[in-house]
Design a protein around this motif. Structure first.
Motif, mmCIF file in Angstrom:
data_model
loop_
_atom_site.group_PDB
_atom_site.id
_atom_site.type_symbol
_atom_site.label_atom_id
_atom_site.label_comp_id
_atom_site.label_asym_id
_atom_site.label_seq_id
_atom_site.Cartn_x
_atom_site.Cartn_y
_atom_site.Cartn_z
ATOM 1 N N UNK A 169 0.208 23.595 2.045
ATOM 2 C CA UNK A 169 -1.100 24.205 2.361
ATOM 3 C C UNK A 169 -2.083 23.066 2.863
ATOM 4 N N UNK A 170 -2.178 22.111 1.922
ATOM 5 C CA UNK A 170 -3.020 20.978 2.129
ATOM 6 C C UNK A 170 -2.205 19.807 2.243
ATOM 7 N N UNK A 171 -2.942 18.541 2.295
ATOM 8 C CA UNK A 171 -2.218 17.226 2.235
ATOM 9 C C UNK A 171 -2.370 16.656 0.756
ATOM 10 N N UNK A 172 -1.331 16.368 0.076
ATOM 11 C CA UNK A 172 -1.397 15.374 -0.896
ATOM 12 C C UNK A 172 -0.791 14.016 -0.958
ATOM 13 N N UNK A 173 -1.693 13.168 -1.504
ATOM 14 C CA UNK A 173 -1.228 11.936 -1.036
ATOM 15 C C UNK A 173 -0.620 11.024 -2.710
ATOM 16 N N UNK A 174 0.020 9.932 -2.233
ATOM 17 C CA UNK A 174 0.177 8.969 -3.216
ATOM 18 C C UNK A 174 -0.715 7.972 -3.463
ATOM 19 N N UNK A 175 -0.653 7.065 -4.304
ATOM 20 C CA UNK A 175 -1.603 6.002 -4.462
ATOM 21 C C UNK A 175 -1.520 4.712 -3.282
ATOM 22 N N UNK A 176 -0.338 4.702 -3.028
ATOM 23 C CA UNK A 176 -0.039 3.848 -1.864
ATOM 24 C C UNK A 176 0.675 2.543 -2.554
ATOM 25 N N UNK A 177 1.633 1.939 -1.721
ATOM 26 C CA UNK A 177 2.274 0.522 -2.433
ATOM 27 C C UNK A 177 2.125 -0.433 -1.234
ATOM 28 N N UNK A 178 2.040 -1.625 -1.644
ATOM 29 C CA UNK A 178 1.723 -2.802 -0.760
ATOM 30 C C UNK A 178 2.901 -3.576 -0.301
ATOM 31 N N UNK A 179 2.952 -3.456 1.230
ATOM 32 C CA UNK A 179 4.100 -4.249 1.815
ATOM 33 C C UNK A 179 3.398 -5.392 2.556
ATOM 34 N N UNK A 180 3.991 -6.389 2.095
ATOM 35 C CA UNK A 180 3.549 -7.610 2.794
ATOM 36 C C UNK A 180 4.415 -8.602 3.551
ATOM 37 N N UNK A 181 4.354 -8.706 4.923
ATOM 38 C CA UNK A 181 5.506 -9.336 5.556
ATOM 39 C C UNK A 181 5.150 -10.733 6.010
ATOM 40 N N UNK A 182 5.608 -11.858 5.599
ATOM 41 C CA UNK A 182 5.043 -13.133 5.967
ATOM 42 C C UNK A 182 5.934 -13.663 7.112
ATOM 43 N N UNK A 183 5.398 -14.469 8.027
ATOM 44 C CA UNK A 183 5.902 -14.962 9.165
ATOM 45 C C UNK A 183 6.780 -16.304 8.942
#
Length: 114
Positions: free
Chosen positions: A100-114
């Protein structure tokens, strides 16, 4: 109430892989569309991939051929397998379920180094 918890983020080098997982809990009766979005610093949140209740998938052009979204409906989980990671994939990744509506998680960080 619906809660989403993501896991699996981290720091990797370019070319490596990560797998993100998200588990939904609460008042969930049946299968619902789920998705992964991401937000890089200074940029708007964008769709990475989504999957319908029947398993149909859709991907952003920037991740096609590298990322794979999948779901386990019995466990209310959605995963994102990310291969061939690039520095431009660096962002906070958010899981979303639409009931019915959007529910979101708290997020998780992804870091990609070169």
């Amino acid at each position: 109430q619906v809660q989403l918890v993501e896991s699996g983020g981290g720091l990797v080098q370019a070319g490596e892989s990560l797998r993100l997982s998200c588990t939904a809990s609460g008042r969930i009766f049946g299968n619902y569309p789920m998705a992964w979005h991401r937000q890089a610093p200074g940029k708007q949140r964008e769709l990475v991939a989504d999957i319908t209740s029947r398993g149909r998938t859709n991907y952003a052009d920037s991740v096609k051929g590298r990322f794979t979204i999948s779901r386990d409906s019995a466990k209310n989980t959605v995963s994102l397998q990310m291969n061939g990671l690039k520095p431009e994939d660096t962002a906070v990744y958010y899981c979303k379920i639409t009931i019915l509506c959007d529910y979101w998680g708290q997020g998780t960080q992804v870091t990609v180094s070169s």
